[in-house]
Design an enzyme around this catalytic site. Structure first.
Site, PDB file in Angstrom:
ATOM      1  N   SER A   1      19.977 104.822   5.339  1.00 21.06           N
ATOM      2  CA  SER A   1      18.794 105.030   6.160  1.00 21.06           C
ATOM      3  C   SER A   1      18.833 106.189   7.198  1.00 21.06           C
ATOM      4  CB  SER A   1      18.152 103.745   6.785  1.00 21.06           C
ATOM      5  OG  SER A   1      17.947 102.936   5.777  1.00 21.06           O
TER       6      SER A   1
ATOM      7  N   HIS B   1      18.713 100.755  -1.428  1.00 23.52           N
ATOM      8  CA  HIS B   1      18.312  99.326  -0.979  1.00 23.52           C
ATOM      9  C   HIS B   1      17.491  98.897  -1.943  1.00 23.52           C
ATOM     10  CE1 HIS B   1      18.303 100.788   3.457  1.00 23.52           C
ATOM     11  NE2 HIS B   1      19.366 100.161   3.366  1.00 23.52           N
TER      12      HIS B   1
ATOM     13  N   ARG C   1      28.567 100.671  -1.058  1.00 24.21           N
ATOM     14  CA  ARG C   1      28.673 102.049  -1.731  1.00 24.21           C
ATOM     15  C   ARG C   1      30.340 102.515  -1.632  1.00 24.21           C
ATOM     16  NH1 ARG C   1      25.051 103.777   3.626  1.00 24.21           N
ATOM     17  NH2 ARG C   1      26.546 102.299   4.484  1.00 24.21           N
TER      18      ARG C   1
ATOM     19  N   LYS D   1      19.108  98.122  19.411  1.00 27.21           N
ATOM     20  CA  LYS D   1      18.678  99.351  18.493  1.00 27.21           C
ATOM     21  C   LYS D   1      17.288  99.621  18.600  1.00 27.21           C
ATOM     22  CE  LYS D   1      22.490  99.310  15.037  1.00 27.21           C
ATOM     23  NZ  LYS D   1      22.814  99.398  13.698  1.00 27.21           N
TER      24      LYS D   1
END
Length: 159
Positions: A127, A17, A90, A41
């Site tokens: 993460s 990040h 990514r 979440k």
């Protein structure tokens, strides 16, 4: 003034990040790092803890503003007159999803999305993986800033 937003959950912020934010901070006058709130979440870190960690690890850039937002990212952009979203990619699988989001966001508001390829060093990093490895006692010191490592160790020590 050139402004952009880097959105995410940042639970916690990783070196991946940070790489994208650093690169965006060289391209834009102001980079808004936005902790997007998803009430469905349950994060490891509270939103306030995430904001504090991000503020600390991005302070050196001098042009990063951090805040939380609940709702559509394009509404955040409209409220603050931000014309661009910066996202790191990514892998090809990221692109498939992010392209749909970019097209939807542009269709809703005219906000553009710019993709920055993630540094190969961090192409595998998320993460979720960082938290999982940390929970099993793995070495994540090269994956997160020292401040975040300390915060993760404190959280895991509390469990």
């Amino acid at each position: 003034m050139r402004r952009a937003v880097c959105p995410g959950s940042f639970d916690p912020i990783t070196n991946g990040h940070l790489d994208i934010i650093a690169r965006a901070s060289r391209l834009y006058d102001v980079v808004h790092v936005t902790v997007m709130i998803n009430k469905a979440k349950q994060g490891m870190f509270t939103v306030d803890e995430r904001i504090a960690l991000i503020e600390e690890v991005t302070a050196e850039f001098g042009n990063v503003q951090v805040e939380a937002f609940h709702g559509l990212l394009v509404d955040f952009c409209k409220e603050r007159d931000i014309p661009a979203i910066v996202k790191g990619l990514r892998a090809v699988s990221d692109f498939d999803y992010e392209l749909q989001m970019a097209q939807m966001n542009n269709g809703l508001s005219g906000v553009e999305t710019l993709f920055i390829p993630t540094s190969p060093t961090y192409s595998f990093l998320s993460s979720s993986l960082v938290k999982e490895v940390a929970q099993w006692g793995g070495d994540i010191s090269h994956l997160v800033p020292p401040t975040v490592l300390d915060a993760l160790n404190r959280k895991l020590g509390q469990r």
